[in-house]
Write an enzyme that holds these catalytic residues in place. Sequence first.
Site, mmCIF file in Angstrom:
data_model
loop_
_atom_site.group_PDB
_atom_site.id
_atom_site.type_symbol
_atom_site.label_atom_id
_atom_site.label_comp_id
_atom_site.label_asym_id
_atom_site.label_seq_id
_atom_site.Cartn_x
_atom_site.Cartn_y
_atom_site.Cartn_z
ATOM 1 N N HIS A 146 -3.644 -10.702 4.513
ATOM 2 C CA HIS A 146 -4.956 -10.374 4.522
ATOM 3 C C HIS A 146 -6.071 -11.784 5.030
ATOM 4 O O HIS A 146 -6.064 -13.052 4.776
ATOM 5 C CB HIS A 146 -5.938 -10.162 2.724
ATOM 6 N N ASP B 299 -5.960 1.714 4.074
ATOM 7 C CA ASP B 299 -6.440 0.389 3.608
ATOM 8 C C ASP B 299 -7.428 1.311 2.707
ATOM 9 O O ASP B 299 -8.433 0.998 1.698
ATOM 10 C CB ASP B 299 -7.646 -0.370 3.788
ATOM 11 N N ASP C 190 -2.941 -9.179 -0.346
ATOM 12 C CA ASP C 190 -4.262 -8.422 -0.280
ATOM 13 C C ASP C 190 -5.153 -8.501 -1.569
ATOM 14 O O ASP C 190 -5.118 -8.715 -1.762
ATOM 15 C CB ASP C 190 -3.620 -7.180 0.708
ATOM 16 N N HIS D 137 -3.814 0.644 -1.862
ATOM 17 C CA HIS D 137 -4.381 0.756 -3.511
ATOM 18 C C HIS D 137 -4.334 1.533 -4.321
ATOM 19 O O HIS D 137 -5.246 2.167 -4.123
ATOM 20 C CB HIS D 137 -5.515 -0.433 -3.353
HETATM 21 O O1 DOR Z 1 -12.531 -3.089 0.854
HETATM 22 C C1 DOR Z 1 -11.517 -3.854 0.345
HETATM 23 N N1 DOR Z 1 -10.685 -3.534 -0.974
HETATM 24 N N2 DOR Z 1 -10.867 -5.371 0.903
HETATM 25 C C2 DOR Z 1 -9.689 -5.888 0.043
HETATM 26 O O2 DOR Z 1 -9.297 -6.496 0.953
HETATM 27 C C3 DOR Z 1 -8.902 -5.045 -1.719
HETATM 28 C C4 DOR Z 1 -9.717 -3.764 -1.507
HETATM 29 C C5 DOR Z 1 -8.993 -3.847 -2.472
HETATM 30 O O3 DOR Z 1 -8.506 -4.036 -3.565
HETATM 31 O O4 DOR Z 1 -10.351 -2.659 -3.471
HETATM 32 ZN ZN ZN Z 2 -6.104 -3.925 1.020
#
Ligand code: DOR
Ligand code: ZN
Length: 441
Positions: free
Chosen positions: A184, A321, A157, A65
Amino acid sequence: MKLCIRNGMVISPANKLEQLADVYIEDGIITGITNPGERNFHGEYKEISASGKWVVPGLIDLHVHFREPGFEYKEDIESGCRAAAKGGFTTVCPMPNTKPAIDNPELVAFVAKKAMEANGVAVLPIGAITLGQEGNELSDFEAMKNAPGSIYALSEDGKSVMDSQIMMQAMKKAKDLNLPIFSHTEDRELAKGGVMNEGETARSLGLSGIPSEAEEIIAIRDILLAKNTGCQLHLCHISTKGSVELIRQAKYYGIPVTAETAPHYFLLTDKDVIKNGQETGSKRLKADPNWKMNPPLRSEEDRLEIIKGLKDGTIDVIATDHAPHHSEEKAKTFQEAPFGIIGLETSFALSFTALVKTGILSPKELISRMSKTPAEILGIDRGVIEVGKTADLAIIDVEKEYEINFDSFASKSRNTPFMGKKVFGQVCYTMVDGKVIYSLE
Ligand code: DOR
Ligand code: ZN
């Protein structure tokens, strides 16, 4: 530019290499792999010594991200790419849950343009399955695929597409376009209000739980839809024993499914949420938001099955992630803080230390999970060290023990549960197209 990486342990599972070698690079292409010292040359090559180190294909992260556009105070494409390079990654796939969501060709082109201005790490965007990730209307997959920079997968996601009809249509379209769907897996209603794994620990903390079934119900639904449509399905951040068993079965029946997990799911459990929370004045136990992510840390039984799944290949990929959040957001209570931890700068060392040092995975198996297989899922000609291929690679000192310290991170964020943890595996150089984009010194 001519380069020679001297005397490293070259590990490239795609072509079954695991040997001490010199690697020659010219104009971004690997031109030779020889026994150490086999060729003589006089000053025409710039030399990098890799004695005592691993030389591996650049790591590929299917799940990051980068928060741009919309949340650049957490991370942006430039800082995310620097964090990637520090972690040995040469290719990353940013998820579309930005603001606005990456759901149209203009935004795909925007990400591609920002990536061009960054350090050279290949940024392969993932498009949103539905407009605004609202779950109602499919976005235009074909237009996003044809946009400058293109998309390499589709995902919602951050949440699931809850409408099974829409998900089936998405898979049909994705298959026609030869794009994988990165799912997801989280049943919205079952997970609603939960902040950590359902179980003893959540009860003792008085926190509401997220049951394993929230993940497993969508995992099996999407496996069934992949069977129906023939779409290539990739299941994101798998965390439960039940999911591993479902994926094992699906593969047995030849359904086109792959899966990833992340280092925290094979290193930590929900008990760590307490262990690391500070006690309050009233001596009540407290949970630490740096141990909060979605899906949540699960039980020891789940953790052991994730490891088993990684070993037997049921879980194909280790992703990060990488989910940056500002320290003020993570300073909130466990209930209120956002889900997510960063991972690009710790993933290799954590994985190497937990899985290879302990003899669970061989070096080649680890590099398969972190480079070769992700490249195959994306359909890109990367993840291999071979004559004629692009020189995307990392040089890693696996003998060196050090403490993880977020003061040295390139990421804008600091939300990691691994601060102070002792690990082996220091990335010394990262190279894209034969150019050094990160070096330790
Ligand atoms: O822990 C997470 N953070 N899981 C997710 O599915 C999204 C992600 C986020 O975008 O911060
Ligand atoms: Zn993610």
